[in-house]
Design a protein around this motif. Structure first.
Motif, PDB file in Angstrom:
ATOM      1  N   ARG A 118     -18.729  74.114  47.685  1.00 26.33           N
ATOM      2  CA  ARG A 118     -19.629  75.410  47.255  1.00 26.33           C
ATOM      3  C   ARG A 118     -21.109  75.012  47.349  1.00 26.33           C
ATOM      4  N   VAL A 119     -21.583  73.812  46.854  1.00 27.92           N
ATOM      5  CA  VAL A 119     -22.941  73.239  46.835  1.00 27.92           C
ATOM      6  C   VAL A 119     -23.518  73.057  48.115  1.00 27.92           C
ATOM      7  N   ALA A 120     -22.610  72.455  48.920  1.00 33.86           N
ATOM      8  CA  ALA A 120     -22.995  72.118  50.335  1.00 33.86           C
ATOM      9  C   ALA A 120     -23.172  73.163  51.115  1.00 33.86           C
ATOM     10  N   ASP A 121     -22.484  74.413  50.828  1.00 33.28           N
ATOM     11  CA  ASP A 121     -22.600  75.687  51.674  1.00 33.28           C
ATOM     12  C   ASP A 121     -23.874  76.303  51.047  1.00 33.28           C
ATOM     13  N   GLU A 122     -24.461  76.219  49.727  1.00 35.76           N
ATOM     14  CA  GLU A 122     -25.491  76.734  49.300  1.00 35.76           C
ATOM     15  C   GLU A 122     -26.688  76.110  49.813  1.00 35.76           C
ATOM     16  N   MET A 123     -26.558  74.867  49.983  1.00 42.63           N
ATOM     17  CA  MET A 123     -27.746  73.963  50.582  1.00 42.63           C
ATOM     18  C   MET A 123     -27.713  73.924  51.864  1.00 42.63           C
ATOM     19  N   ASP A 124     -26.901  74.602  52.495  1.00 42.14           N
ATOM     20  CA  ASP A 124     -26.763  74.604  54.056  1.00 42.14           C
ATOM     21  C   ASP A 124     -26.720  73.459  54.666  1.00 42.14           C
ATOM     22  N   VAL A 125     -26.000  72.462  54.262  1.00 45.53           N
ATOM     23  CA  VAL A 125     -25.874  71.022  54.682  1.00 45.53           C
ATOM     24  C   VAL A 125     -24.282  71.023  54.996  1.00 45.53           C
ATOM     25  N   ASN A 126     -23.933  69.764  55.768  1.00 47.99           N
ATOM     26  CA  ASN A 126     -22.518  69.500  56.052  1.00 47.99           C
ATOM     27  C   ASN A 126     -21.893  68.761  54.979  1.00 47.99           C
ATOM     28  N   ILE A 127     -20.689  69.145  54.539  1.00 49.71           N
ATOM     29  CA  ILE A 127     -19.979  68.135  53.430  1.00 49.71           C
ATOM     30  C   ILE A 127     -19.570  66.865  53.886  1.00 49.71           C
ATOM     31  N   GLY A 128     -19.949  65.845  53.100  1.00 55.17           N
ATOM     32  CA  GLY A 128     -19.672  64.660  53.575  1.00 55.17           C
ATOM     33  C   GLY A 128     -20.873  63.804  54.065  1.00 55.17           C
ATOM     34  N   HIS A 129     -21.794  64.536  54.158  1.00 62.51           N
ATOM     35  CA  HIS A 129     -23.324  63.969  54.462  1.00 62.51           C
ATOM     36  C   HIS A 129     -24.267  64.206  53.436  1.00 62.51           C
ATOM     37  N   GLU A 130     -25.160  65.207  53.425  1.00 63.54           N
ATOM     38  CA  GLU A 130     -26.167  65.423  52.166  1.00 63.54           C
ATOM     39  C   GLU A 130     -25.278  65.502  50.957  1.00 63.54           C
ATOM     40  N   VAL A 131     -24.289  66.322  50.735  1.00 65.49           N
ATOM     41  CA  VAL A 131     -23.642  66.301  49.909  1.00 65.49           C
ATOM     42  C   VAL A 131     -22.151  65.854  50.120  1.00 65.49           C
ATOM     43  N   GLY A 132     -21.410  65.286  49.051  1.00 64.13           N
ATOM     44  CA  GLY A 132     -20.322  64.673  49.095  1.00 64.13           C
ATOM     45  C   GLY A 132     -19.629  64.693  47.833  1.00 64.13           C
ATOM     46  N   TYR A 133     -18.266  64.219  47.815  1.00 67.54           N
ATOM     47  CA  TYR A 133     -17.622  63.718  46.442  1.00 67.54           C
ATOM     48  C   TYR A 133     -16.634  62.615  46.663  1.00 67.54           C
ATOM     49  N   THR A 134     -16.416  62.183  45.637  1.00 69.76           N
ATOM     50  CA  THR A 134     -15.453  60.863  45.232  1.00 69.76           C
ATOM     51  C   THR A 134     -14.375  61.112  44.282  1.00 69.76           C
ATOM     52  N   ILE A 135     -13.222  61.295  44.666  1.00 73.89           N
ATOM     53  CA  ILE A 135     -12.149  61.476  43.437  1.00 73.89           C
ATOM     54  C   ILE A 135     -11.265  60.486  43.889  1.00 73.89           C
ATOM     55  N   PRO A 136     -10.177  60.285  42.997  1.00 73.95           N
ATOM     56  CA  PRO A 136      -9.009  59.221  43.312  1.00 73.95           C
ATOM     57  C   PRO A 136      -8.465  59.412  44.526  1.00 73.95           C
ATOM     58  N   LEU A 137      -8.476  58.497  45.276  1.00 74.84           N
ATOM     59  CA  LEU A 137      -7.674  58.203  46.651  1.00 74.84           C
ATOM     60  C   LEU A 137      -8.543  59.039  47.605  1.00 74.84           C
ATOM     61  N   GLU A 138      -9.684  59.599  47.533  1.00 74.99           N
ATOM     62  CA  GLU A 138     -10.253  60.350  48.427  1.00 74.99           C
ATOM     63  C   GLU A 138     -11.819  60.255  48.338  1.00 74.99           C
ATOM     64  N   THR A 139     -12.504  59.878  49.192  1.00 76.09           N
ATOM     65  CA  THR A 139     -13.980  59.919  49.217  1.00 76.09           C
ATOM     66  C   THR A 139     -14.631  60.651  50.459  1.00 76.09           C
ATOM     67  N   CYS A 140     -15.551  61.654  50.265  1.00 79.10           N
ATOM     68  CA  CYS A 140     -16.038  62.243  51.398  1.00 79.10           C
ATOM     69  C   CYS A 140     -17.192  61.833  51.304  1.00 79.10           C
ATOM     70  N   CYS A 141     -18.062  60.812  51.478  1.00 79.37           N
ATOM     71  CA  CYS A 141     -19.658  60.529  51.492  1.00 79.37           C
ATOM     72  C   CYS A 141     -19.958  60.014  52.678  1.00 79.37           C
ATOM     73  N   SER A 142     -21.320  59.771  52.948  1.00 80.20           N
ATOM     74  CA  SER A 142     -21.665  58.923  53.731  1.00 80.20           C
ATOM     75  C   SER A 142     -23.306  58.230  53.418  1.00 80.20           C
ATOM     76  N   SER A 143     -23.851  57.563  54.109  1.00 83.24           N
ATOM     77  CA  SER A 143     -25.047  56.901  53.781  1.00 83.24           C
ATOM     78  C   SER A 143     -26.023  57.946  53.661  1.00 83.24           C
ATOM     79  N   ASP A 144     -25.847  59.084  54.110  1.00 85.89           N
ATOM     80  CA  ASP A 144     -27.037  60.322  53.876  1.00 85.89           C
ATOM     81  C   ASP A 144     -26.857  60.908  52.807  1.00 85.89           C
ATOM     82  N   THR A 145     -25.576  60.778  51.744  1.00 87.79           N
ATOM     83  CA  THR A 145     -25.446  61.616  50.704  1.00 87.79           C
ATOM     84  C   THR A 145     -26.532  61.334  49.674  1.00 87.79           C
ATOM     85  N   ILE A 146     -27.176  62.605  49.237  1.00 89.61           N
ATOM     86  CA  ILE A 146     -28.008  62.695  48.164  1.00 89.61           C
ATOM     87  C   ILE A 146     -27.414  63.228  46.799  1.00 89.61           C
TER      88      ILE A 146
END
Length: 733
Positions: A118-146
């Motif tokens: 939802r926040v990635a949508d509101e910030m108008d950025v791509n999920i996994g780039h500027e906005v990401g998440y880390t949960i058990p067994l799954e990570t969706c982040c990059s070096s651009d994640t703020i």
């Protein structure tokens, strides 16, 4: 933080305008990725401004700039979980991220994913780039994640490599009122981290009843309260109902028959009740229709690793009514459905309470807190209704009971010992664990050789803390490195860590499961199931999902086990532990698997005292039965029940069952358990039998360190564990 690095506001400076953040016509570039804003961004911006949290934006930014810690209290639907992290990201951007990025913790993994999307949508950025998440067994982040959403436990594990969380400039602790173990530990440790890092900012998001407790625990800090301008129409049950489950279902159908618009949220006591309600409403919903429209039940948030119900609606879906089924403490979730007009609150919850004296949990049914009551009432909106199936003057606790007072804290103590090595001082809990639970945790870690003679982490303890498993299972996995059965123990650990793979336990399902059963016990049966699942991915089946359906097994649980196994394998490779080749099925391999299991679970041994399946648990002298789903339950009429067993779990219930059971020999048990554990066993006939197997003649006195023969690294050195039934074997003192 230096004065130059903190964005300051003058007294004459107004609250930020749209133009100052790139919202206006003159500045149409996104400050986070430099790209032009989409039309959807402006549409969502209009919705965001209608949230009550926007009324305090200027006040929050002032507080964040001038204080290390800020508390924001408010109910669900205020927008605090989506908007405040974005404002914190802007705060870090204004300092050019020189102090780090933003992380926001959640108590639930699916909540973290939903908020990040939802926040990635509101910030108008791509999920996994500027906005990401880390949960058990799954990570969706990059070096651009703020801005990153994660579970509280994932942030705790991150502290093992970055104890002062120096990669973050703002840490947001959301849902602090849930009082999970992870959140309480984070709050306790951050109190010390803030002293070490003056540049760090901590924002705590909670509800009003929790506000005073936080203010008294921490030093002076600003507190911002988000007011709710509406209150739902509340209807109480005059006398309460013991049959709350069916009362709630009847009420849902009555609401549907009124033809009033709006969806319904029902809060049940447990996930088992949610599953049962889903099946009943699914069947009942098929009978509805016509003028009333369909009833469409939806499991709002299934357990971690579970599969959510798929909402498929027919062309006349506008005539259907969704029934959201929720478990306790999900009233503060981020709700995507704004169509909810009715809330049905059963007022009770089931939770597992751990008893350190007997190392077992029991399911307890009790009332919810007034804090939860307030949150649930606000979900229906101003024009909605909240039906409370309990009297208005009912005695309810004011706030949620901290889980750290009701849980097994052995994993927590192991983690805190690791944090002491990293330089953090003692965790300053808001509610300290009871002394009995703390002593039991230290004793268990001592038995597992995770502590040295000074009470600090040993080398084995440090390695155990690196493995994302409970200490006993971590110790068993470490021992498997010595016994050349790592591949098999990885599978066992993964299957025990994932949700149960058994579904729809009918007679036909039991018949299908029988082909996987192993004569040595349930741990070996789990290996059979996992291996067959892996073969189904390359065999003649059209898909693993079809194979699972045919064999009455849960595909999502087995996929979770597959992911857990992969993560554990990566962990062993990272810490450079040997991984032996699989040799499942050989006599030597079977013996070694049992030795590895006993290295971690020697405290969970039971003996059939009468040949009828009444198992006496040596550590606390309780008597339990083997769970009906056990392979021994199905084979007992053919093979008979084993006399001595090791079990994974014991739960106090009406039947007092032990789960995941495998046969062992008492000789191997004696070989693997440390002698000072025997010394602490309460007197019993079973203990006397074990003592008779030890030869006291000519025995040498052993030090505590020598008796820690269960560790993989010291087993070969310890004469006490290598020679059972010999004169060199130490006798019980």
């Amino acid at each position: 933080m230096s004065e130059e690095s903190i964005p300051q506001k003058s007294d004459s400076e107004d609250c930020p305008t749209e133009d100052s953040f790139g919202f206006g016509d003159d500045l149409e570039l996104n400050q986070f990725d430099g790209l032009p804003f989409s039309s959807r961004y402006y549409k969502l911006l209009k919705e965001r401004k209608s949230l009550s949290v926007w009324r305090v934006r200027c006040e929050f930014e002032d507080a964040l700039a001038n204080n290390q810690m800020v508390i924001v209290s408010g109910a669900a639907k205020t927008g605090r979980s989506t908007q405040i992290p974005q404002w914190c990201a802007e705060f870090c951007l204004s300092a050019q991220y020189q102090h780090g990025m933003v992380v926001c913790t959640q108590t639930n993994g699916q909540q973290a994913v939903g908020l990040a999307l939802r926040v990635a949508d509101e910030m108008d950025v791509n999920i996994g780039h500027e906005v990401g998440y880390t949960i058990p067994l799954e990570t969706c982040c990059s070096s651009d994640t703020i801005l990153r959403y994660c579970t509280d436990n994932m942030l705790l594990r991150e502290m093992m490599s970055d104890p002062f969380l120096e990669s973050y400039g703002v840490i947001i602790i959301d849902q602090a009122h849930e009082r999970t173990v992870g959140t309480d530990v984070l709050l306790g440790l951050l109190k010390d981290v803030l002293v070490q890092r003056p540049d760090l900012r901590v924002v705590v998001l909670t509800v009003s009843p929790m506000e005073d407790k936080l203010l008294s625990h921490f030093w002076d800090m600003p507190s911002i309260r988000l007011e709710v301008s509406f209150a739902a129409d509340v209807v109480h049950s005059p006398g309460g109902s013991k049959d709350y489950f069916y009362s709630a279902l009847r009420l849902v159908l009555e609401i549907h028959r009124t033809k009033e618009d709006g969806d319904v949220i029902v809060f049940f006591a447990s996930s088992e009740e949610v599953d049962c309600a889903y099946r009943i409403l699914k069947k009942e919903g098929s009978r509805q229709g016509g003028e009333l429209g369909r009833v469409v039940p939806v499991i709002l948030c299934p357990p971690e690793g579970g599969s959510p119900s798929v909402l498929t609606e027919e062309p006349n879906s506008k005539r259907s009514r969704k029934i959201f089924l929720a478990t306790p403490r999900e009233e503060d979730m981020w709700w995507p459905a704004e169509s909810v007009s009715f809330v049905v609150d059963t007022g009770v919850q089931k939770k597992m309470v751990y008893n350190p004296r007997i190392r077992a949990s029991s399911e307890v049914l009790g009332p919810i807190s007034r804090c939860q009551v307030q949150l649930r009432r606000q979900l229906s909106g101003a024009a909605g209704k909240c039906f409370c199936l309990y009297p208005e003057d009912g005695q309810l606790p004011s706030e949620n009971c901290p889980q750290i007072l009701e849980a097994n804290i052995t994993p927590t103590v192991l983690f805190l010992k690791r944090m002491e090595i990293a330089g953090l001082r003692q965790c300053d809990f808001m509610d300290r664990p009871g002394p009995e639970g703390l002593m039991q945790a230290l004793e268990e870690l001592d038995y597992l050789a995770a502590l040295d003679d000074d009470g600090n982490l040993s080398e084995i303890g440090i390695i155990m803390s690196e493995i994302p498993l409970d200490p006993q299972l971590a110790k068993a996995l470490l021992a498997s490195c010595e016994f050349d059965c790592v591949s098999e123990m990885l599978t066992i650990a993964a299957m025990l860590s994932a949700p149960s793979c058994y579904v729809n336990m009918t007679r036909e399902a039991a018949q299908r499961h029988r082909k996987f059963q192993h004569p040595e016990g349930d741990h070996f049966t789990l290996i059979n199931i996992y291996n067959a699942f892996k073969q189904s991915q390359t065999a003649q089946y059209s898909s693993p999902e079809k194979w699972c359906e045919d064999n009455f097994l849960d595909h999502s649980s087995l996929k979770t086990a597959e992911a857990v196994r992969s993560e554990l394998t990566d962990t062993l490779n990272r810490i450079e532990l040997p991984i032996s080749e699989a040799s499942f099925g050989t006599k030597t391999n079977t013996h070694n698997i049992k030795r590895a299991l006993l290295a971690g679970f020697f405290m969970q041994i039971a003996r059939d005292v009468d040949g009828a399946g009444n198992y006496f648990i040596l550590t606390h002298k309780h008597v339990a039965l083997i769970h009906p789903l056990s392979s021994y339950g199905a084979q007992s009429h053919k093979l008979g029940l084993p006399e001595w067993v090791v079990f994974h779990e014991y739960t106090l219930s009406e039947d007092n069952c032990i789960r995941t059971v495998s046969e062992i020999s008492p000789q191997v048990f004696i070989q693997m358990a440390p002698l000072y554990f025997f010394y602490n066993l309460p007197p019993s006939e079973s203990k006397e039998m074990l003592q008779d197997m030890l030869d006291p003649v000519g025995s040498t006195k052993c030090t505590k360190e020598e008796l820690s023969a269960t560790t993989a690294s010291t087993e070969a050195k310890s004469s006490c564990a290598e020679a059972p039934q010999t004169a060199d074997r130490c006798a019980i003192q």
